[in-house]
Design a protein around this motif. Sequence first.
Motif, short mmCIF file in Angstrom:
data_model
loop_
_atom_site.label_atom_id
_atom_site.label_comp_id
_atom_site.label_asym_id
_atom_site.label_seq_id
_atom_site.Cartn_x
_atom_site.Cartn_y
_atom_site.Cartn_z
N MET A 69 0.83 -1.19 0.00
CA MET A 69 0.00 0.00 0.00
C MET A 69 0.87 1.26 0.00
O MET A 69 0.54 2.23 -0.65
CB MET A 69 -0.94 -0.04 1.21
N GLY A 70 1.98 1.24 0.73
CA GLY A 70 2.86 2.39 0.79
C GLY A 70 3.42 2.76 -0.57
O GLY A 70 3.52 3.94 -0.90
N ALA A 71 3.77 1.76 -1.35
CA ALA A 71 4.31 2.02 -2.69
C ALA A 71 3.26 2.69 -3.57
O ALA A 71 3.57 3.60 -4.34
CB ALA A 71 4.80 0.74 -3.33
N LEU A 72 2.02 2.27 -3.44
CA LEU A 72 0.94 2.86 -4.21
C LEU A 72 0.73 4.32 -3.82
O LEU A 72 0.57 5.19 -4.67
CB LEU A 72 -0.36 2.07 -4.02
N MET A 73 0.75 4.61 -2.54
CA MET A 73 0.59 5.99 -2.07
C MET A 73 1.75 6.86 -2.55
O MET A 73 1.55 8.00 -2.94
CB MET A 73 0.47 6.04 -0.55
N ASN A 74 2.96 6.32 -2.51
CA ASN A 74 4.11 7.07 -3.00
C ASN A 74 3.97 7.37 -4.49
O ASN A 74 4.36 8.44 -4.95
CB ASN A 74 5.41 6.32 -2.73
N TYR A 75 3.42 6.43 -5.23
CA TYR A 75 3.21 6.64 -6.66
C TYR A 75 2.28 7.82 -6.89
O TYR A 75 2.56 8.70 -7.70
CB TYR A 75 2.63 5.37 -7.30
N PHE A 76 1.15 7.84 -6.16
CA PHE A 76 0.18 8.92 -6.36
C PHE A 76 0.69 10.27 -5.86
O PHE A 76 0.21 11.30 -6.27
CB PHE A 76 -1.16 8.58 -5.71
N ARG A 77 1.68 10.26 -5.00
CA ARG A 77 2.29 11.50 -4.53
C ARG A 77 3.44 11.96 -5.42
O ARG A 77 3.94 13.06 -5.24
CB ARG A 77 2.82 11.31 -3.10
N SER A 78 3.85 11.11 -6.34
CA SER A 78 5.00 11.44 -7.17
C SER A 78 4.72 12.67 -8.03
O SER A 78 3.59 12.96 -8.41
CB SER A 78 5.38 10.26 -8.06
N GLN A 79 5.76 13.39 -8.33
CA GLN A 79 5.64 14.60 -9.12
C GLN A 79 5.08 14.30 -10.51
O GLN A 79 4.27 15.05 -11.04
CB GLN A 79 7.00 15.29 -9.22
N HIS A 80 5.50 13.18 -11.07
CA HIS A 80 5.03 12.79 -12.41
C HIS A 80 3.51 12.63 -12.42
O HIS A 80 2.82 13.14 -13.31
CB HIS A 80 5.71 11.49 -12.84
N VAL A 81 2.98 11.96 -11.44
CA VAL A 81 1.54 11.72 -11.38
C VAL A 81 0.80 13.03 -11.10
O VAL A 81 -0.24 13.31 -11.69
CB VAL A 81 1.20 10.64 -10.34
N GLN A 82 1.34 13.84 -10.20
CA GLN A 82 0.71 15.13 -9.91
C GLN A 82 0.64 16.00 -11.15
O GLN A 82 -0.35 16.67 -11.39
CB GLN A 82 1.46 15.84 -8.78
N HIS A 83 1.68 15.98 -11.95
CA HIS A 83 1.67 16.76 -13.20
C HIS A 83 0.65 16.19 -14.18
O HIS A 83 0.00 16.96 -14.90
CB HIS A 83 3.05 16.79 -13.82
N ALA A 84 0.50 14.88 -14.20
CA ALA A 84 -0.50 14.26 -15.08
C ALA A 84 -1.91 14.68 -14.65
O ALA A 84 -2.75 15.02 -15.50
CB ALA A 84 -0.37 12.74 -15.06
N PHE A 85 -2.18 14.68 -13.34
CA PHE A 85 -3.48 15.13 -12.84
C PHE A 85 -3.70 16.61 -13.18
O PHE A 85 -4.80 17.01 -13.55
CB PHE A 85 -3.60 14.93 -11.33
N ALA A 86 -2.67 17.42 -13.05
CA ALA A 86 -2.78 18.84 -13.37
C ALA A 86 -3.08 19.04 -14.85
O ALA A 86 -3.87 19.91 -15.23
CB ALA A 86 -1.50 19.58 -12.97
#
Length: 73
Positions: free
Chosen positions: A1-18
Amino acid sequence: MGALMNYFRSQHVQHAFAEVRANDLLRFLKARGIEVTAETRERIESCKDMDVLGTWLDRAGTVSRAEELFADG
């Protein structure tokens, strides 16, 4: 679960959401018939701050010109 949360917090994913939020904002403005200049489009598309994009999306329902999204207050 921790790895999944880290993924969603990653800068790459945040930029994709933006990017998705910016595209939604542009689509909403288009649906309202509001013209978006190239400069305004660039400002929206280059923004990676989800809070700022959220503020602009909230304002998009009431503005009469796209540039009003950026007004202070």
